[in-house]
Design a protein around this motif. Structure first.
Motif, PDB file in Angstrom:
ATOM      1  N   UNK A  71       0.851  -1.186   0.000  1.00  0.00           N
ATOM      2  CA  UNK A  71       0.000   0.000   0.000  1.00  0.00           C
ATOM      3  C   UNK A  71       0.892   1.242   0.000  1.00  0.00           C
ATOM      4  N   UNK A  72       0.994   1.902  -1.161  1.00  0.00           N
ATOM      5  CA  UNK A  72       1.919   3.039  -1.204  1.00  0.00           C
ATOM      6  C   UNK A  72       1.344   4.284  -0.508  1.00  0.00           C
ATOM      7  N   UNK A  73       0.092   4.197  -0.072  1.00  0.00           N
ATOM      8  CA  UNK A  73      -0.450   5.314   0.711  1.00  0.00           C
ATOM      9  C   UNK A  73       0.328   5.462   2.008  1.00  0.00           C
ATOM     10  N   UNK A  74       0.940   4.347   2.458  1.00  0.00           N
ATOM     11  CA  UNK A  74       1.686   4.407   3.711  1.00  0.00           C
ATOM     12  C   UNK A  74       3.170   4.718   3.468  1.00  0.00           C
ATOM     13  N   UNK A  75       3.545   4.926   2.210  1.00  0.00           N
ATOM     14  CA  UNK A  75       4.967   5.142   1.907  1.00  0.00           C
ATOM     15  C   UNK A  75       5.438   6.505   2.419  1.00  0.00           C
ATOM     16  N   UNK A  76       6.667   6.511   2.891  1.00  0.00           N
ATOM     17  CA  UNK A  76       7.242   7.776   3.392  1.00  0.00           C
ATOM     18  C   UNK A  76       8.205   8.368   2.361  1.00  0.00           C
ATOM     19  N   UNK A  77       8.168   7.832   1.139  1.00  0.00           N
ATOM     20  CA  UNK A  77       9.097   8.313   0.117  1.00  0.00           C
ATOM     21  C   UNK A  77       8.594   9.642  -0.451  1.00  0.00           C
ATOM     22  N   UNK A  78       9.298  10.701  -0.130  1.00  0.00           N
ATOM     23  CA  UNK A  78       8.950  12.027  -0.629  1.00  0.00           C
ATOM     24  C   UNK A  78      10.216  12.877  -0.627  1.00  0.00           C
ATOM     25  N   UNK A  79      10.155  14.058  -1.242  1.00  0.00           N
ATOM     26  CA  UNK A  79      11.327  14.926  -1.225  1.00  0.00           C
ATOM     27  C   UNK A  79      11.565  15.409   0.198  1.00  0.00           C
ATOM     28  N   UNK A  80      12.743  15.106   0.737  1.00  0.00           N
ATOM     29  CA  UNK A  80      13.050  15.527   2.101  1.00  0.00           C
ATOM     30  C   UNK A  80      13.729  16.884   2.083  1.00  0.00           C
ATOM     31  N   UNK A  81      14.620  17.064   1.130  1.00  0.00           N
ATOM     32  CA  UNK A  81      15.399  18.305   1.066  1.00  0.00           C
ATOM     33  C   UNK A  81      15.043  19.086  -0.196  1.00  0.00           C
ATOM     34  N   UNK A  82      14.727  20.343   0.000  1.00  0.00           N
ATOM     35  CA  UNK A  82      14.457  21.211  -1.144  1.00  0.00           C
ATOM     36  C   UNK A  82      15.730  22.017  -1.391  1.00  0.00           C
ATOM     37  N   UNK A  83      16.166  22.025  -2.620  1.00  0.00           N
ATOM     38  CA  UNK A  83      17.370  22.792  -2.964  1.00  0.00           C
ATOM     39  C   UNK A  83      17.289  23.241  -4.417  1.00  0.00           C
ATOM     40  N   UNK A  84      17.876  24.397  -4.724  1.00  0.00           N
ATOM     41  CA  UNK A  84      17.879  24.799  -6.143  1.00  0.00           C
ATOM     42  C   UNK A  84      18.852  23.949  -6.965  1.00  0.00           C
ATOM     43  N   UNK A  85      19.717  23.175  -6.283  1.00  0.00           N
ATOM     44  CA  UNK A  85      20.760  22.441  -7.003  1.00  0.00           C
ATOM     45  C   UNK A  85      20.322  21.109  -7.572  1.00  0.00           C
ATOM     46  N   UNK A  86      19.078  20.984  -8.032  1.00  0.00           N
ATOM     47  CA  UNK A  86      18.636  19.716  -8.614  1.00  0.00           C
ATOM     48  C   UNK A  86      17.956  19.947  -9.957  1.00  0.00           C
TER      49      UNK A  86
ATOM     50  N   UNK B 228      -2.537  15.235   1.838  1.00  0.00           N
ATOM     51  CA  UNK B 228      -1.747  15.537   3.050  1.00  0.00           C
ATOM     52  C   UNK B 228      -0.285  15.775   2.687  1.00  0.00           C
ATOM     53  N   UNK B 229       0.210  14.930   1.792  1.00  0.00           N
ATOM     54  CA  UNK B 229       1.626  15.055   1.412  1.00  0.00           C
ATOM     55  C   UNK B 229       1.880  16.370   0.675  1.00  0.00           C
ATOM     56  N   UNK B 230       0.916  16.740  -0.169  1.00  0.00           N
ATOM     57  CA  UNK B 230       1.072  18.000  -0.908  1.00  0.00           C
ATOM     58  C   UNK B 230       1.050  19.171   0.077  1.00  0.00           C
ATOM     59  N   UNK B 231       0.130  19.095   1.051  1.00  0.00           N
ATOM     60  CA  UNK B 231       0.072  20.171   2.064  1.00  0.00           C
ATOM     61  C   UNK B 231       1.404  20.288   2.793  1.00  0.00           C
ATOM     62  N   UNK B 232       1.993  19.148   3.150  1.00  0.00           N
ATOM     63  CA  UNK B 232       3.284  19.171   3.850  1.00  0.00           C
ATOM     64  C   UNK B 232       4.360  19.761   2.938  1.00  0.00           C
ATOM     65  N   UNK B 233       4.300  19.429   1.665  1.00  0.00           N
ATOM     66  CA  UNK B 233       5.277  19.955   0.696  1.00  0.00           C
ATOM     67  C   UNK B 233       5.147  21.458   0.544  1.00  0.00           C
ATOM     68  N   UNK B 234       3.890  21.938   0.622  1.00  0.00           N
ATOM     69  CA  UNK B 234       3.648  23.374   0.430  1.00  0.00           C
ATOM     70  C   UNK B 234       4.274  24.220   1.538  1.00  0.00           C
ATOM     71  N   UNK B 235       4.572  23.575   2.657  1.00  0.00           N
ATOM     72  CA  UNK B 235       5.243  24.341   3.721  1.00  0.00           C
ATOM     73  C   UNK B 235       6.680  24.677   3.319  1.00  0.00           C
ATOM     74  N   UNK B 236       7.214  23.929   2.336  1.00  0.00           N
ATOM     75  CA  UNK B 236       8.590  24.197   1.921  1.00  0.00           C
ATOM     76  C   UNK B 236       8.653  24.939   0.580  1.00  0.00           C
ATOM     77  N   UNK B 237       7.696  24.663  -0.305  1.00  0.00           N
ATOM     78  CA  UNK B 237       7.747  25.250  -1.655  1.00  0.00           C
ATOM     79  C   UNK B 237       6.354  25.207  -2.288  1.00  0.00           C
ATOM     80  N   UNK B 238       6.129  26.063  -3.286  1.00  0.00           N
ATOM     81  CA  UNK B 238       4.830  26.037  -3.990  1.00  0.00           C
ATOM     82  C   UNK B 238       4.896  25.097  -5.199  1.00  0.00           C
ATOM     83  N   UNK B 239       6.089  24.636  -5.502  1.00  0.00           N
ATOM     84  CA  UNK B 239       6.259  23.802  -6.695  1.00  0.00           C
ATOM     85  C   UNK B 239       6.171  22.320  -6.309  1.00  0.00           C
ATOM     86  N   UNK B 240       5.154  21.659  -6.832  1.00  0.00           N
ATOM     87  CA  UNK B 240       4.951  20.244  -6.506  1.00  0.00           C
ATOM     88  C   UNK B 240       5.062  19.428  -7.803  1.00  0.00           C
ATOM     89  N   UNK B 241       5.928  18.433  -7.796  1.00  0.00           N
ATOM     90  CA  UNK B 241       6.076  17.561  -8.966  1.00  0.00           C
ATOM     91  C   UNK B 241       5.415  16.230  -8.667  1.00  0.00           C
TER      92      UNK B 241
END
Ligand code: SF4
Length: 542
Positions: free
Chosen positions: A226-241, A281-294
């Motif tokens: 069940x990938x709904x339980x996966x914790x695989x997400x971008x941990x570090x946001x950086x311009x160097x990618x 939920x994951x997108x909301x958590x991502x939005x705390x770091x950046x507005x750009x979601x891939x």
């Protein structure tokens, strides 16, 4: 330690958001290594996800290391600086575990470069109990780790997020390295290469494999149900990618389509989808770091909640892949202001698309392209492969014809062709098929380039065939290939390295294999029968 290298590491860290700095005291220390540059490693969702997953364990500290840029390798050598982790600048040899995440076969020579810079013996048999445990994960580990198997203590056959907790429990409860290996061998999905011996017959084919009693003959690939339980997400946001300042969110894993050249559809099966609530939920958590979601997934137009997700306000969404078709075109309409979109016809004629089982029609391609140009995209990127099984001149002419017809649909925007050479992959119906000869591939590239030279707004890019053959050699390789990889670390071209290691490269890339041949990766139970793949192969050729 070189001051310059230290400052460079600090510069990279200064641009990051989300980095973990944990006190290593009393914790299990793991250095996660990407065998290529920082830029590529940090663009890799799996690498980022495992970094976060490990650091969220209270008794683990996980740091990162990468292959230094060419000029920095010289600085390491000149100053006698061992390769070190980014966060605490500790040499790799001082960690408990070195975990490689390997996504591309052509990075294999870099693994040895990293061992060399870390002053660690490359072969597991040369290392002692005082050396860190060296493990391999990533997609290369789970479709054919054999060419690099002699360098690793343990390979993760399958999705690491499924197996890591069990492995770490075994590690923590072990007395020493031999004990870790013994306990790991009993965990489904963990492969300990040193426990297996391979025999070859007079023709050089694999005659059989043996292992001690109690060690499994076959390794079952593991996957997260069940990938709904996966914790695989971008941990570090950086311009160097590659995905500068973007948070990647996995929507799907595995692909419902069954293109015959593609390993993704097989090795990540079954296709799994993240639940709507979890992705929001994951997108909301991502939005705390950046507005750009891939959004990430092999075929996002098949994600059932894609429209709901794209309607989340004030998010700049980016999508990695879409199939040509009405559904995708609609999604593109929802994602205004896109500059470039890719679609992958893969072959120039309907006949060849049928052979490779690429289920998109010309109508899909034209409809999507027209709509995209109408939406105002600047660049339409078209992916093609050449050297495919049964390919003829007509199929190559078909690519030219198809592109010209797409160009005729609109005068707006640019068209970019990305052409790659077909490389047979394990666990696909084409795993038995030889690669096309290099002269033939070069001729076909010339025909395409010449045929499109006078067409306005069309550019043709292609891979370097030499590297495609190297990839084929590694992807089809067995354990003997490790000798070639060792020779390559002395800066030798792969073909020269094969020659001086006494390995006949044609045996791996140009030999037509049969069903009864034992393939190097046959010991992996991917959940697909070899007979079924063979039947599909015969059907494709017919
Ligand atoms: S649609 Fe893409 S990811 Fe899916 S099987 Fe085909 S090539 Fe692979």
């Amino acid at each position: 330690m070189s001051q310059k290298l230290r400052e460079q590491a600090d510069f990279l860290l200064s641009r990051e958001k989300g980095t973990f700095y944990k006190d290593p005291g009393g914790k299990l220390s793991i250095v996660l290594v990407y065998p290529n540059t920082y830029h590529l490693g940090m663009s890799n969702l799996g690498f980022q996800g495992i970094y976060g997953l490990l650091n969220n364990m209270y008794d683990v500290v996980c740091e990162r290391a990468f292959l230094p840029e060419e000029r920095d390798i010289d600085e390491h050598i000149r100053t006698g600086t061992e390769l070190f982790s980014l966060e605490s600048k500790r040499p790799l040899g001082r960690f408990d575990i070195i975990a490689f995440s390997v996504s591309f076969e052509n990075d294999y020579p870099n693994i040895l470069k990293i061992f060399e810079l870390s002053r660690i013996p490359p072969r597991s048999a040369q290392r002692g109990t005082h050396h860190p445990l060296i493990i391999m994960g990533g997609v290369c580990a789970f479709f054919n780790p054999e060419p690099v198997a002699d360098f690793f203590d343990i390979c993760f056959i399958g999705e690491a997020d499924e197996m890591l907790p069990e492995f770490l429990e075994a590690y923590r409860s072990s007395a020493d390295k031999p004990d870790v290996l013994k306990k790991s061998a009993a965990i489904e999905g963990l492969y300990i290469p040193a426990f297996y011996s391979i025999a070859y017959d007079a023709e050089g084919s694999i005659a059989g494999r043996t292992q001690p009693e109690g060690v499994p003959e076959r390794i079952e690939r593991r996957f997260l149900e069940d990938i709904s339980s996966s914790k695989i997400t971008t941990t570090i946001i950086t311009p160097g990618t590659e995905f500068s300042d973007m948070c990647l969110v996995e929507a799907m894993r595995g692909c419902p389509w069954n293109c015959r050249f593609c390993a993704v559809g097989k090795i990540y099966s079954p296709p799994r989808r993240k639940g709507l609530r979890e992705i929001k939920d994951e997108i909301q958590a991502g939005l705390e770091k950046t507005r750009r979601i891939g959004l990430v997934g092999p075929s996002l137009s098949d994600y059932p909640y894609i429209k709901d997700v794209l309607q989340i306000p004030e998010v700049a969404f980016s999508i990695t892949s879409l199939r040509a078709g009405r559904k995708s075109a609609e999604l593109m309409h929802m994602m205004k202001r896109r500059k470039s979109v890719s679609i992958a016809p893969e072959a120039g004629t309907a006949r060849l698309r049928k052979v490779i089982n690429k289920k998109i029609s010309e109508e899909d391609i034209f409809y999507t392209s027209e709509l995209l140009f109408h939406e105002g995209i600047e660049t339409l990127r078209l992916y093609f492969m050449i050297g495919l099984p049964t390919e003829t001149e007509e199929d190559i002419e078909g690519i030219i014809h198809l592109v010209k017809r797409i160009r005729d649909l609109s005068k707006r925007g640019h068209i970019t062709l990305s052409i790659s050479t077909f490389v047979p992959k394990p666990f696909t119906p084409f795993q038995w098929h030889p690669m096309e000869n290099p002269a033939g591939v070069k001729d076909r590239l010339k025909i395409i380039k010449k045929g499109l030279l006078s067409v306005k707004g069309v550019k043709v890019f292609h891979d370097v065939p030499k590297y495609a053959y190297m990839q084929g050699f590694f992807s089809m390789g067995d354990r003997r290939i490790s000798r070639v990889i060792e020779k390559m670390s002395a800066d030798q071209d792969w073909q020269k390295a094969a020659e001086s290691a006494g390995i006949i490269k044609d045996f791996y890339i140009f030999r037509k294999k049969e069903l009864h041949d034992i393939l190097p990766w046959d010991f992996i139970d991917m959940g697909i029968s070899k007979e079924k793949l063979w039947a599909e192969y015969r059907e494709a050729l017919a």
